[in-house]
Design an enzyme around this catalytic site. Structure first.
Site, PDB file in Angstrom:
ATOM      1  CE1 TYR A  34     -27.530 -13.746 -14.246  1.00 18.72           C
ATOM      2  CE2 TYR A  34     -25.864 -12.798 -15.667  1.00 18.72           C
ATOM      3  CZ  TYR A  34     -26.201 -13.509 -14.540  1.00 18.72           C
ATOM      4  OH  TYR A  34     -25.218 -13.995 -13.717  1.00 18.72           O
ATOM      5  CB  SER A  84     -21.503 -10.427  -5.589  1.00 17.12           C
ATOM      6  OG  SER A  84     -22.241  -9.423  -4.920  1.00 17.12           O
ATOM      7  N   PRO A  85     -18.136  -8.953  -6.322  1.00 19.44           N
ATOM      8  CG  PRO A  85     -16.681  -8.000  -7.889  1.00 19.44           C
ATOM      9  CD  PRO A  85     -17.900  -8.871  -7.772  1.00 19.44           C
ATOM     10  CG  LEU A  86     -17.879  -3.702  -6.456  1.00 25.22           C
ATOM     11  CD1 LEU A  86     -18.313  -2.647  -7.456  1.00 25.22           C
ATOM     12  CD2 LEU A  86     -16.720  -3.186  -5.601  1.00 25.22           C
ATOM     13  CB  ALA A  87     -20.843  -6.819  -1.012  1.00 23.64           C
ATOM     14  N   GLY A  88     -22.920  -6.604  -4.079  1.00 17.81           N
ATOM     15  CA  GLY A  88     -24.222  -6.117  -4.508  1.00 17.81           C
ATOM     16  C   GLY A  88     -24.441  -4.642  -4.221  1.00 17.81           C
ATOM     17  N   GLY A  89     -23.351  -3.855  -4.239  1.00 19.52           N
ATOM     18  CA  GLY A  89     -23.450  -2.422  -4.016  1.00 19.52           C
ATOM     19  C   GLY A  89     -23.054  -1.973  -2.626  1.00 19.52           C
ATOM     20  CG  LEU A 139     -17.979  -4.027  -0.254  1.00 24.45           C
ATOM     21  CD1 LEU A 139     -17.207  -5.279  -0.654  1.00 24.45           C
ATOM     22  CD2 LEU A 139     -17.429  -3.448   1.051  1.00 24.45           C
ATOM     23  N   GLY A 141     -20.159   2.318  -1.420  1.00 26.93           N
ATOM     24  CA  GLY A 141     -20.483   3.495  -0.641  1.00 26.93           C
ATOM     25  C   GLY A 141     -21.952   3.840  -0.695  1.00 26.93           C
TER      26      GLY A 141
END
Length: 344
Positions: free
Chosen positions: A55, A208-213, A215, A217
């Site tokens: 990273y 990535s629970p927010l799918a890389g942004g 989810l 909005g």
């Protein structure tokens, strides 16, 4: 904050894990901001911190190490980092070989400013290295006191099983946790990886629970995508000209309406969905700003009703990933034509 046992280790980790992919040049270039984010997460009860040597080419580890030293909380966190990805032009400064693992762990310990790593994870499978060599090197590091536990990241189910069998037969330390991608838009692991981890008593920290942004909005119909940052780095996950990403846009619209009808934010819907699965220990959040962190912390207090979960299944069926690129890893057998064609 709620806490769960990490597989059969006896360690209790927070339901949300702070991922630090965005610490450094890949995300927030202000070390001061990143340190503040980490401190706020710990104040909220997060005791699980995840980073990787790759990273921002080590910068993320350095920031995490500095933050833990300044706070004096090193003993109170479960610190995880990873090895595998390229760390320079040298062809041997990457992969899962004994040679590189022993060098990489010392580099990570130095950057993190610590004497031990709680969970040292193999970032991806390495088709060129026998898993017994990898587990053997990691076992030596456990016995040397440099790492406490072994983990894997984005391993398909058959690689997880192979590693468990190898550890048992060769008397190696075994992987105690896995880090797979998982979100409302990427559910493939429900079919095999999560049941396999449950069978072997492995914890899971899903990335990535927010799918890389997708989810949050940020990406909706009628809006342009900023191709800088992660959208530029992983273009195939964001290229709106593809059918797969059009399917994601359609699903996001339906999920956003469902969240609104349920009286919660899309972010909370996404995080609560991931942690609802009995095979998931913790969801890795990766905020770039303090505002993003604050928008995610409250998800631990959200429980989704059976009706909401059923409606999610109708939008994205169980076990389905809308864009295969969101799986995080493609086997070389699919990317190298010579492995699929006889006599070439």
């Amino acid at each position: 904050m709620k806490y769960r046992h990490l597989g059969s280790t006896g360690i209790r980790v927070s339901q949300l894990c702070l991922g630090t992919l965005m610490f450094g040049s890949w995300g927030n270039r202000s070390a001061t901001d990143s340190i503040a984010i980490l401190n706020r997460a710990m104040e909220a009860g997060v005791n699980y911190i995840d980073t990787a040597d790759s990273y921002s080419r080590g910068e993320s580890e350095e920031i995490v190490g500095k933050a833990l030293a300044m706070s004096g909380r090193r003993d109170r966190v479960v610190l995880a980092t990873k090895v595998h990805s390229p760390m320079g032009a040298d062809p041997n400064s990457r992969g899962n070989s004994r040679r590189w693992i022993h060098q990489a762990v010392d580099n990570s310990l130095r950057r993190l400013g610590t004497d031990w790593i709680d969970i040292y994870q193999v970032h991806r499978p390495d088709p060129h290295t026998d898993i017994d060599e990898t587990l053997g090197a990691l076992t030596d590091l456990v016995r040397a006191g440099k790492i406490r536990y072994l983990g894997s990241s984005t391993f398909p189910a058959h690689h997880i099983v192979e590693a468990q069998w190898t550890a048992e037969r060769r008397h190696r330390e075994r992987f105690v946790c896995e880090q797979p991608p998982y979100s409302l838009l990427a559910r493939e692991i429900e079919a095999d990886v999560l049941p396999t981890c449950q069978k072997y008593g492995m914890g899971t920290a899903t990335w990535s629970p927010l799918a890389g942004g997708w989810l949050t909005g940020r990406y909706r119909k009628g809006q342009d995508i900023d191709t800088t940052g992660r959208a530029g780095r992983w273009a195939k996950r964001y290229d709106l000209s593809t059918e797969a990403n059009q399917r994601k846009l359609d699903a996001v619209e339906q999920l956003a309406h469902l969240a609104e009808e349920s009286g919660i934010s899309l972010i909370h819907l996404a995080l609560a969905f991931v942690t609802e699965h009995p095979g998931v220990t913790s969801a890795i959040i990766g905020p770039r700003t303090m505002e993003q962190l604050e928008s995610q912390l409250g998800a631990v207090n959200v429980r989704l009703t059976q009706d909401v979960l059923d409606r999610i299944d109708a939008i994205v069926p169980p076990g389905r990933t809308l864009n295969p690129e969101d799986g995080g890893w493609t086997p070389t057998e699919l990317t190298t034509a010579a492995l699929r064609r006889r006599g070439h």
